[in-house]
Design a protein around this motif. Sequence first.
Motif: not given
Length: 297
Positions: A90-102, A107-116
Amino acid sequence: MNDMLVRAMSKDGMVKATAVYTRALTERARQIHHTTPVATAALGRALAGVSMMGNALKGEGESVTLQIKGDGPLGTILTVSDAEGNVRGYVQDASVELPLRADGKLDVGGAVGHAGTLTVIKDLGLKEPYVGTVDLLGGEIAEDLAAYFVESEQIPSACGLGVLVDRDRSVLAAGGYLIQLLPGADEDTAARIEGGIYAAPSVTDQLRNDPDPANLLRTVLSDFELEILETTPIEYRCYCTRERTERALLSLGSKELADILREQGGAELTCQFCDRVHSFSGEELEKMIDVLKKAGK
Ligand SMILES: [Zn+2]
């Protein structure tokens, strides 16, 4: 084609590789958790990755957990595989919407985060599980997983993962590969692998045209002669049971159970991994409270 995992080895004994086709299990995850496209892609990549790690386990009853905790809006992604490669997650917040990458991709990296952190927990039936943690590289998951193998297990690895979501939000294609160097492999072997990966189309492009994961490996490892060692059907599989849920309730203790009984008249627990709901009537709760009280809990 049904979801499938293949394990292979190069005939020169230098490279081992696993690949999966996971369209149906990723679609099942989407339906359970009502994930948005970017959440489907992130969860689907993690499920494909953990399936290949699970299948590498040796013994029945063993399991591996892949936990990705990034600083992006998705929060934690938690996936688990059994020793065959059947997965849940599962994912903690399944409702995340982000604009598509260029480049038009999710944008999986943007949704997951670049640090962690990326943490792998292997339950091998021993007293203590094996735990390895590495810092996230970019949150695209495949590179992060490869980095985990290099840093934490000292195995030079290459990983590719992909999920293609249709316009109606269903999963069109999903899967990936994990390629690892065996002891004795030289730099030339690594360079030939890199060259094959570089020349191959993306994972989703390949699986969309041909869902056979063995062919995905043959394309990426085009410079090697492969021997397919194992072909296994895999699926989304949760091991939750009413008995386990009852044990979880009992572990709360008599006082807390009495509170639940008073406030709700019974208990309905939804599994966090699947869509099963385990219900306990007021009478059943009363019985459990009696048992706990007699045991002094
Ligand atoms: Zn379940």
